[in-house]
Design a protein around this motif. Structure first.
Motif, PDB file in Angstrom:
ATOM      1  N   MET A 160      -1.719  -3.216   0.999  1.00 38.04           N
ATOM      2  CA  MET A 160      -1.806  -3.824  -0.330  1.00 38.04           C
ATOM      3  C   MET A 160      -2.057  -5.305  -0.153  1.00 38.04           C
ATOM      4  SD  MET A 160       1.046  -3.955  -3.353  1.00 38.04           S
ATOM      5  CE  MET A 160       0.717  -4.866  -4.856  1.00 38.04           C
ATOM      6  N   ASN A 161      -2.570  -5.925  -1.192  1.00 42.32           N
ATOM      7  CA  ASN A 161      -2.821  -7.366  -1.202  1.00 42.32           C
ATOM      8  C   ASN A 161      -3.769  -7.761  -0.068  1.00 42.32           C
ATOM      9  OD1 ASN A 161      -2.667  -9.973  -2.107  1.00 42.32           O
ATOM     10  ND2 ASN A 161      -0.642 -10.394  -1.258  1.00 42.32           N
ATOM     11  N   GLN A 398      -5.627  -9.758  -8.103  1.00 38.53           N
ATOM     12  CA  GLN A 398      -4.231  -9.817  -7.688  1.00 38.53           C
ATOM     13  C   GLN A 398      -3.496 -10.836  -8.547  1.00 38.53           C
ATOM     14  OE1 GLN A 398      -4.609 -10.870  -3.591  1.00 38.53           O
ATOM     15  NE2 GLN A 398      -5.607  -8.947  -3.027  1.00 38.53           N
ATOM     16  N   GLU A 433      -0.809  -1.239  -8.426  1.00 36.23           N
ATOM     17  CA  GLU A 433       0.338  -1.192  -7.524  1.00 36.23           C
ATOM     18  C   GLU A 433       1.216  -2.421  -7.758  1.00 36.23           C
ATOM     19  OE1 GLU A 433      -1.295   1.003  -3.539  1.00 36.23           O
ATOM     20  OE2 GLU A 433      -2.087  -1.006  -3.958  1.00 36.23           O
ATOM     21  N   GLU A 454      -1.201  -5.611  -7.741  1.00 40.19           N
ATOM     22  CA  GLU A 454      -2.595  -5.285  -7.429  1.00 40.19           C
ATOM     23  C   GLU A 454      -3.205  -4.662  -8.682  1.00 40.19           C
ATOM     24  OE1 GLU A 454      -5.791  -5.190  -4.578  1.00 40.19           O
ATOM     25  OE2 GLU A 454      -3.733  -5.898  -4.282  1.00 40.19           O
TER      26      GLU A 454
END
Length: 666
Positions: A160-161, A398, A433, A454
């Motif tokens: 993630m990210n 983001q 997310e 996210e």
């Protein structure tokens, strides 16, 4: 297991772990039981410290061999520590489990992290300053399949990210723009020249100049990023100018009857000085960017270097490769009347249209002068009216959210508030997310949390401005917690870490003066529509228990200030009393008062301290407790107290902010 593997990857600077729960044995003392058994906190701590000694004891040498002596004195889990004898009372052993609750726990039970509502460990991989983000991400992703196999099916590993995704997207967009620009330039050249063979000569200058510029960028240590790609896109329209001038002059001599070879020599010689002077003047326009310092200079220097290098290379190519190619041009064929090409007819139409406009302008000169003055004034007004900012806001998909509750909030209450924020975010149609973290760090307090969101793909959600508006509206409805929503940016400036996109630092000589002016400024900013989400890290809302010690009475009882502070630190600060050494790792043994002690009316009254005579003296015998409000932490900058006011601006509000003078004057 994962952190060492990722840290060994080339280009990785460090790997930080959030939400890790390392094993520890936690000893929770009961002050009432200790007082009833006549046991002091210092006596328990001394017994725990000496019971788990781990030092080398030597070796035994014989005539034919040497034996290393090992003594098994290590106590392992909580069950072993419960049976530890800490004292003898009336001929009977008193064990640790008789006066304390000994449990298998973790080192830091005031920190937690969650991924999409489930407990998780969060690993943040940071690259070295000289490493490429895309290269590091590719190497990390290549190592993940092997790590997943070793973890087994019971553990899931999710990425993630990914900060390389917006970079890849931006490079793809700029690359497409670069190719499109090259195509448009070549099309315009064909429309202007009208001959395919002649059009190819200046068109070849573009890829040759770009390839040579890439080589120069590599030699100068530059990389392909948004800034340098933007410079290359701009250079496409500039590098072709010199080749057009040289080609046009050579074609003019060929059409006059000269042989292509002689026309190339003559035409290039005539315009060589012009090409060099034009290139020098264009490069001179970018010299101020090269000399700029600070953040702006760091950003624009690669831009100026790339454009200057491409211009110099294009001049060299125009005076070398272009004449060489033009010398190979075939002799022009005489076109018959009435058989003009499409390009010639289009150019003739443009020429006639230009002639009509020029004739009208010369016929109505006063009107043209008035229109010029009006456009000049309108340009000045637009310059002042257009919103200004240092860097435009990017949509990288983001969002970072900072949460804050009251300063005296408990960890359990903060966990519940953070869970409510997670539920709101996961219910949003824009969010894919959510990662949540709470707990004290270098930059945050126990009453603060962080969430990394996210977003879904741009095609599956609203624009960023609408997403921010919706999330802020939904989060503002939660009671007891304040949430600041900030979009993640590839470039973020500022010396102070803040909870939003913009920060204002207030510094004063004294803490009282700082609190007064920072509160006043934050209040005035929150009343102005130009600012949203105004918060300050200077607050006096944390509840404190201040002990007023009668020093004379404490000395009479034989209690020193060191004894007092050591006892309180052991009971309320979770002190490490011993270490359990293993073959590959070590674990802490922590001592604290039973958390249920906080339910008492005044838990500090239950604390006892051993005097010089050996008696246990209640803390209330020589000290009084007063409840006060004060800051939980104090930030300093240059040895002076400092407060940071964080804020955002609404969509459409100019980023060039100047505070009114009356806001900061008494």
């Amino acid at each position: 297991m994962i952190s060492p593997r990722l840290s060994a990857i080339a280009g990785v600077a460090q790997v930080t772990i959030s939400g890790s729960q390392k094993y520890a044995v936690r000893i929770q003392l009961d002050p009432l039981t200790l007082a009833a058994r006549g046991i002091g906190v210092d006596e328990v701590e001394r017994a725990v410290r000496t019971a788990n000694a781990h030092t080398p004891v030597g070796s035994l040498a014989r005539s034919d061999q040497r034996l290393t002596i090992d003594v098994s004195t290590q106590l392992g889990d909580a069950q072993a520590w419960r049976d530890l004898i800490i004292a003898n009372r009336n001929g009977r052993p008193l064990r640790l489990g008789d006066v304390a609750k000994v449990i298998d726990s973790v080192e830091d039970n005031q920190r937690a992290s969650r991924y999409n509502g489930s407990p998780a460990l969060v690993l943040a991989v940071q690259r070295r300053p000289d490493a490429s983000t895309i290269d590091v991400v590719d190497k990390v992703r290549a190592a993940l399949p092997r790590i997943r196999e070793e973890l087994g099916p019971g553990v899931s590993l999710t990425t993630m990210n990914d900060r390389s995704h917006p970079i890849r997207t931006a490079i793809e967009d700029v690359s497409f723009t670069l190719v499109l620009t090259i195509g448009l330039v070549c099309a315009v050249l064909y429309l202007g020249i009208g001959r395919l063979a002649t059009t190819l000569i200046p068109s070849v200058t573009i890829p040759v100049s770009l390839v040579a510029t890439f080589a120069a960028m590599y030699a100068l240590g530059l990389s392909l990023d948004n800034i340098t790609l933007l410079a290359l896109t701009l250079s496409v329209g500039l590098v072709v100018d010199d080749a057009i001038v040289v080609t046009d002059n050579i074609v003019r001599h060929i059409e006059a009857g000269d042989a292509p070879y002689e026309a190339a020599l003559k035409g290039a010689k005539e315009v060589a000085f012009t090409v060099i002077s034009i290139t020098a003047s264009l490069i001179a326009a970018f010299i101020p960017l090269l000399l700029m310092d600070g953040v702006v200079g760091r950003i624009l220097s690669p831009f100026a270097i790339t454009v200057s290098v491409s211009l110099a290379i294009s001049a060299l190519v125009s005076l070398s490769l272009t004449p060489m190619l033009a010398a190979r041009l075939p002799n022009p064929r005489q076109r018959e009347a009435g058989h003009a090409s499409l390009a010639d007819r289009a150019m003739s139409g443009l020429t006639r249209g230009y002639g009509v406009c020029l004739d009208m302008s010369l016929r109505f000169r006063p009107l043209m002068l008035i229109l010029f003055l009006i456009s000049l004034v309108a340009s000045g007004w637009l310059f002042r009216a257009i919103p200004k900012g240092f860097l435009p806001q990017e949509d990288v998909g983001q969002i970072m959210i900072s949460t804050r509750a009251r300063q005296d909030v408990s960890f359990a209450a903060m966990v519940e508030l953070q869970r409510q924020v997670e539920q709101v975010l996961r219910a949003s149609p824009h969010v894919a997310e959510v990662v949540s973290e709470i707990g004290a760090t270098v930059s945050t307090s126990l009453n603060e949390g962080r969430l990394f969101v996210e977003l879904k793909a741009k095609a599956d959600r609203s624009p960023l401005a609408q997403v921010l508006t919706d999330l802020r509206r939904d989060l503002d409805q939660l009671a007891g917690v304040e949430s600041l929503v900030t979009p993640a940016q590839n470039a973020r400036m500022g010396s102070q870490s803040g909870r939003s996109a913009y920060q204002l630092t207030v510094q004063a000589q004294s803490l009282a003066e700082l609190e007064h002016w920072s509160a006043r400024l934050a209040h005035r900013m929150s009343q102005d529509a130009m600012f949203i989400g105004v918060t300050s890290n200077a607050h006096e809302t944390a509840l404190q228990a201040t002990l007023d010690v009668d020093h004379d009475k404490a000395r009479q009882l034989g209690i020193t200030a060191e004894q007092l502070r050591e006892t309180l630190h052991t009971g309320f600060a979770t002190r490490q009393a011993a270490t359990i050494h293993g073959s590959a790792d070590s674990h802490q043994v922590l001592i604290e008062f039973d958390p249920r002690l906080a339910r008492a009316i005044d838990p500090l009254d239950l604390v006892t301290i051993r005097s010089a005579s050996g008696a246990l003296i209640p803390l209330s015998s020589f000290a009084t407790i007063e409840r006060t409000a004060g800051p939980r932490s104090i930030s300093q900058l240059g040895q002076r107290p400092v407060a940071t006011i964080s804020f955002d601006t609404p969509v459409g509000i100019a980023r060039q902010i100047q505070l009114p003078r009356e806001w900061t004057e008494g």
